[in-house]
Design a protein around this motif. Structure first.
Motif, short mmCIF file in Angstrom:
data_model
loop_
_atom_site.label_atom_id
_atom_site.label_comp_id
_atom_site.label_asym_id
_atom_site.label_seq_id
_atom_site.Cartn_x
_atom_site.Cartn_y
_atom_site.Cartn_z
N ILE A 35 0.84 -1.19 0.00
CA ILE A 35 0.00 0.00 0.00
C ILE A 35 0.88 1.25 0.00
O ILE A 35 1.88 1.32 0.73
CB ILE A 35 -0.96 0.01 1.21
N ALA A 36 0.53 2.19 -0.86
CA ALA A 36 1.24 3.47 -0.90
C ALA A 36 0.41 4.49 -0.12
O ALA A 36 -0.70 4.84 -0.52
CB ALA A 36 1.43 3.95 -2.33
N VAL A 47 5.33 7.09 7.18
CA VAL A 47 6.46 6.61 8.00
C VAL A 47 5.95 5.88 9.24
O VAL A 47 6.43 4.78 9.58
CB VAL A 47 7.36 7.79 8.42
N GLU A 48 4.95 6.46 9.91
CA GLU A 48 4.43 5.85 11.14
C GLU A 48 3.65 4.57 10.86
O GLU A 48 3.72 3.61 11.63
CB GLU A 48 3.55 6.86 11.89
N PHE A 49 2.92 4.55 9.75
CA PHE A 49 2.17 3.32 9.42
C PHE A 49 3.13 2.20 9.02
O PHE A 49 2.89 1.03 9.32
CB PHE A 49 1.15 3.57 8.32
N LYS A 50 4.21 2.55 8.37
CA LYS A 50 5.23 1.56 8.03
C LYS A 50 5.80 0.93 9.30
O LYS A 50 5.95 -0.30 9.40
CB LYS A 50 6.35 2.21 7.20
N VAL A 62 4.53 -1.11 3.22
CA VAL A 62 4.13 0.28 3.02
C VAL A 62 5.15 1.01 2.15
O VAL A 62 6.36 0.96 2.41
CB VAL A 62 3.99 1.01 4.36
N ILE A 63 4.64 1.69 1.13
CA ILE A 63 5.44 2.60 0.31
C ILE A 63 5.23 4.00 0.85
O ILE A 63 4.09 4.46 0.99
CB ILE A 63 5.02 2.53 -1.17
N ILE A 64 6.32 4.69 1.16
CA ILE A 64 6.21 6.03 1.73
C ILE A 64 6.01 7.04 0.60
O ILE A 64 6.84 7.17 -0.30
CB ILE A 64 7.46 6.38 2.55
N GLY A 65 4.89 7.74 0.68
CA GLY A 65 4.55 8.72 -0.34
C GLY A 65 4.03 10.00 0.27
O GLY A 65 3.87 10.14 1.48
N GLU A 66 3.74 10.94 -0.61
CA GLU A 66 3.20 12.25 -0.20
C GLU A 66 2.44 12.83 -1.37
O GLU A 66 2.92 12.81 -2.51
CB GLU A 66 4.35 13.19 0.20
N GLU A 67 1.24 13.34 -1.09
CA GLU A 67 0.46 14.06 -2.11
C GLU A 67 0.71 15.55 -1.87
O GLU A 67 0.24 16.12 -0.89
CB GLU A 67 -1.01 13.72 -2.00
N ILE A 68 1.46 16.15 -2.77
CA ILE A 68 2.00 17.49 -2.56
C ILE A 68 1.22 18.52 -3.37
O ILE A 68 1.06 18.38 -4.60
CB ILE A 68 3.48 17.54 -2.99
#
Length: 241
Positions: A35-36, A47-50, A62-68
């Motif tokens: 999951i991303a 980061v915390e969910f990972k 978990v893939i660490i992502g960000e919607e910017i």
């Protein structure tokens, strides 16, 4: 085969209250393997969910992502190591994602209901050679027209297709995902995986949009941001108060 779900939000986004416990449980029930997590303008949730999944020694990765939010609309970065601030240009945001070796991912490239967040097509055209993938379907699309237009834009610039769940609530998890035949544990394998992915998609749960509006209102109340609440209500009802 591996179930990959991308573009998901948790309690670390301003418009979601999804706790890790429910997200984890729903992923396991729906057999999601990867999951991303892409919070709005932060990587802390991912980061915390990972860490949460690693403590459980789980098969959920978990893939660490960000919607910017850029000056030109939203861009997602995947496999990030550092948070990228909101408010930069599209060009600068993409450059910062690439400097981290990340995936440049365009969410909902067409959506009349979320026009302020849609990345301008001129930016997609200009940066097509730097974009790794683009959503041809978003789990929060409320009209088939959006899907058709998104697919048209993706095809116009020869970009690899993905589908994004854009889940903000537990009910949305596990409805829109990709089946891939290689482990997407790096930017290189992610790009390889999506090229031969099988898409599984379902229609938008329209009530989910109402929930996110309620969450935003509750967060504003908690912060005591009454001027903003007044502005939203005034806009919603379209009259002078």
């Amino acid at each position: 085969m591996i179930r990959l779900e991308t573009h998901c939000h948790t309690k670390y986004s301003k418009d979601s209250m999804l706790p890790f416990s429910l997200l984890y449980l729903k992923c396991r029930l729906c057999h999601i393997n990867w999951i991303a997590v892409t919070e709005h303008n932060n990587i802390q949730g991912a980061v915390e969910f990972k860490k949460y999944c690693e403590k459980k020694k789980s098969k959920l990765h978990v893939i660490i992502g960000e919607e910017i939010m850029t000056l030109d609309g939203e861009v997602i970065g995947l496999f990030l190591k550092e948070e990228i601030p909101a408010g930069l240009s599209c060009d600068e945001t993409i450059t910062r994602i690439q400097k981290q070796g990340g995936i440049v991912y365009v969410p909902h490239p067409y959506d009349e209901k979320r026009a302020k967040t849609v990345l301008k097509e001129e930016c997609i055209k200009k940066n097509a050679f730097r974009i790794d993938c683009i959503e041809c379907y978003n789990g929060r699309n409320i009209s088939d027209t959006y899907e058709m237009k998104q697919t048209e834009i993706a095809g116009k610039y020869s970009l690899d297709f993905v589908i994004g769940s854009d889940a903000h609530t537990v009910w949305e998890i596990g409805r829109n995902y990709m089946m891939v035949n290689c482990i997407p544990d790096s930017p290189e394998t992610f790009k390889q995986a999506i090229k031969c992915a099988t898409f599984h998609k379902r229609e938008c749960l329209k009530f989910s949009h109402k929930i996110t509006k309620l969450v935003k209102l509750l967060r504003m109340l908690k912060k005591g941001n009454f001027n903003e609440i007044y502005r939203v209500i005034k806009k919603r009802f379209g009259r002078t108060m």
